[in-house]
Design a protein around this motif. Structure first.
Motif, PDB file in Angstrom:
ATOM      1  N   GLY A  39       0.847  -1.299  -0.070  1.00 42.49           N
ATOM      2  CA  GLY A  39       0.006  -0.198   0.022  1.00 42.49           C
ATOM      3  C   GLY A  39       1.023   1.159   0.120  1.00 42.49           C
ATOM      4  O   GLY A  39       0.078   2.348   0.139  1.00 42.49           O
ATOM      5  N   LEU A  40       2.210   1.154  -0.076  1.00 44.36           N
ATOM      6  CA  LEU A  40       3.060   2.385  -0.051  1.00 44.36           C
ATOM      7  C   LEU A  40       2.767   3.186  -1.369  1.00 44.36           C
ATOM      8  O   LEU A  40       2.705   2.524  -2.570  1.00 44.36           O
ATOM      9  CB  LEU A  40       4.473   1.849   0.055  1.00 44.36           C
ATOM     10  CG  LEU A  40       4.686   1.359   1.442  1.00 44.36           C
ATOM     11  CD1 LEU A  40       6.054   0.762   1.552  1.00 44.36           C
ATOM     12  CD2 LEU A  40       4.454   2.411   2.328  1.00 44.36           C
ATOM     13  N   ALA A  41       2.786   4.405  -1.450  1.00 44.03           N
ATOM     14  CA  ALA A  41       2.727   5.404  -2.508  1.00 44.03           C
ATOM     15  C   ALA A  41       3.978   5.827  -2.814  1.00 44.03           C
ATOM     16  O   ALA A  41       4.451   6.564  -2.401  1.00 44.03           O
ATOM     17  CB  ALA A  41       1.783   6.340  -2.171  1.00 44.03           C
ATOM     18  N   PHE A  42       4.623   5.380  -4.137  1.00 45.12           N
ATOM     19  CA  PHE A  42       5.863   5.992  -4.773  1.00 45.12           C
ATOM     20  C   PHE A  42       5.628   6.604  -5.727  1.00 45.12           C
ATOM     21  O   PHE A  42       4.714   6.534  -6.668  1.00 45.12           O
ATOM     22  CB  PHE A  42       6.654   4.763  -4.997  1.00 45.12           C
ATOM     23  CG  PHE A  42       7.222   3.898  -3.756  1.00 45.12           C
ATOM     24  CD1 PHE A  42       8.511   4.274  -3.150  1.00 45.12           C
ATOM     25  CD2 PHE A  42       6.600   2.850  -3.326  1.00 45.12           C
ATOM     26  CE1 PHE A  42       9.194   3.804  -2.192  1.00 45.12           C
ATOM     27  CE2 PHE A  42       7.175   2.063  -2.144  1.00 45.12           C
ATOM     28  CZ  PHE A  42       8.443   2.713  -1.622  1.00 45.12           C
ATOM     29  N   LYS A  43       6.420   7.709  -6.033  1.00 40.26           N
ATOM     30  CA  LYS A  43       6.701   8.747  -7.183  1.00 40.26           C
ATOM     31  C   LYS A  43       7.900   8.147  -7.802  1.00 40.26           C
ATOM     32  O   LYS A  43       8.890   7.987  -7.232  1.00 40.26           O
ATOM     33  CB  LYS A  43       6.680   9.881  -6.689  1.00 40.26           C
ATOM     34  CG  LYS A  43       5.127  10.393  -6.237  1.00 40.26           C
ATOM     35  CD  LYS A  43       5.285  11.756  -5.749  1.00 40.26           C
ATOM     36  CE  LYS A  43       3.701  12.241  -5.365  1.00 40.26           C
ATOM     37  NZ  LYS A  43       3.293  13.424  -5.547  1.00 40.26           N
ATOM     38  N   ARG A  44       7.905   8.116  -9.028  1.00 40.89           N
ATOM     39  CA  ARG A  44       9.464   7.916  -9.724  1.00 40.89           C
ATOM     40  C   ARG A  44       9.919   9.474 -10.118  1.00 40.89           C
ATOM     41  O   ARG A  44       9.238  10.254 -10.620  1.00 40.89           O
ATOM     42  CB  ARG A  44       9.239   6.966 -10.998  1.00 40.89           C
ATOM     43  CG  ARG A  44       8.138   7.285 -11.940  1.00 40.89           C
ATOM     44  CD  ARG A  44       8.114   6.263 -13.005  1.00 40.89           C
ATOM     45  NE  ARG A  44       7.022   6.622 -13.810  1.00 40.89           N
ATOM     46  CZ  ARG A  44       6.834   6.503 -15.127  1.00 40.89           C
ATOM     47  NH1 ARG A  44       7.896   5.860 -15.626  1.00 40.89           N
ATOM     48  NH2 ARG A  44       6.122   6.667 -15.593  1.00 40.89           N
ATOM     49  N   GLN A  45      11.401   9.322 -10.273  1.00 40.95           N
ATOM     50  CA  GLN A  45      12.080  10.463 -10.733  1.00 40.95           C
ATOM     51  C   GLN A  45      11.513  11.700 -10.226  1.00 40.95           C
ATOM     52  O   GLN A  45      11.026  12.638 -11.055  1.00 40.95           O
ATOM     53  CB  GLN A  45      12.000  10.411 -12.247  1.00 40.95           C
ATOM     54  CG  GLN A  45      12.543   9.360 -13.057  1.00 40.95           C
ATOM     55  CD  GLN A  45      13.777   8.642 -12.627  1.00 40.95           C
ATOM     56  OE1 GLN A  45      14.765   9.442 -11.903  1.00 40.95           O
ATOM     57  NE2 GLN A  45      14.042   7.630 -12.778  1.00 40.95           N
ATOM     58  N   MET A  46      11.473  11.717  -8.830  1.00 41.51           N
ATOM     59  CA  MET A  46      10.821  12.906  -8.095  1.00 41.51           C
ATOM     60  C   MET A  46      11.785  13.921  -7.716  1.00 41.51           C
ATOM     61  O   MET A  46      13.109  13.740  -7.049  1.00 41.51           O
ATOM     62  CB  MET A  46      10.131  12.477  -6.871  1.00 41.51           C
ATOM     63  CG  MET A  46       9.637  13.504  -6.108  1.00 41.51           C
ATOM     64  SD  MET A  46       8.491  12.661  -4.772  1.00 41.51           S
ATOM     65  CE  MET A  46       8.138  14.237  -3.650  1.00 41.51           C
TER      66      MET A  46
END
Length: 134
Positions: A39-46
């Protein structure tokens, strides 16, 4: 969540990097995107504080960096340490994995991420290369 000013150049570079992911980045992204990892919310190339991090989970202030062999060189190692210190001073925890670890042992890498996020059992940690805790 704390917001950091992002120069237009960094925003554009991050956009380009999202379209040209390495094999290791793509493999990890497929495991962590859309809340797939506990359930972790990740963003890429942030973009964060003048840097563009490979993956970030803002809710847990967790950054994941994937490194190729060029990061073993002294100059890159020094640069990585500076980057880690600056981001760590802002309260972020930084996990670094070699690209090869992601390609060959994605389950163990994911387990380490879950543990670092405080959601897993610390009995069987994965081989993270470096951690910086504030």
């Amino acid at each position: 969540m704390t917001h950091y000013p992002v120069p237009a150049k960094n925003r554009g570079n991050a956009r380009k990097m999202r379209k040209a992911m390495t094999d290791a980045e793509l493999k990890l992204w497929n495991e962590i995107r859309a809340h797939r990892l506990m359930g972790l919310a990740f963003k890429r190339q942030m973009p964060i504080a003048g840097y563009i991090v490979d993956f970030a989970c803002p809710n847990k202030k967790l950054i994941i960096e994937l490194d190729g062999s060029q990061h073993a060189r002294a100059a890159a190692s020094t640069s990585d340490a500076t980057r880690t210190a600056k981001l760590g001073a802002l309260g972020w925890t930084i996990l670094r994995f070699w690209n090869d670890d992601v390609i060959r042992n994605i389950d163990n890498v994911c387990q380490h991420i879950v543990i670092a996020a405080g959601l897993g059992n610390a009995e069987a940690p994965a081989p993270a290369r470096e951690e910086a805790f504030p």
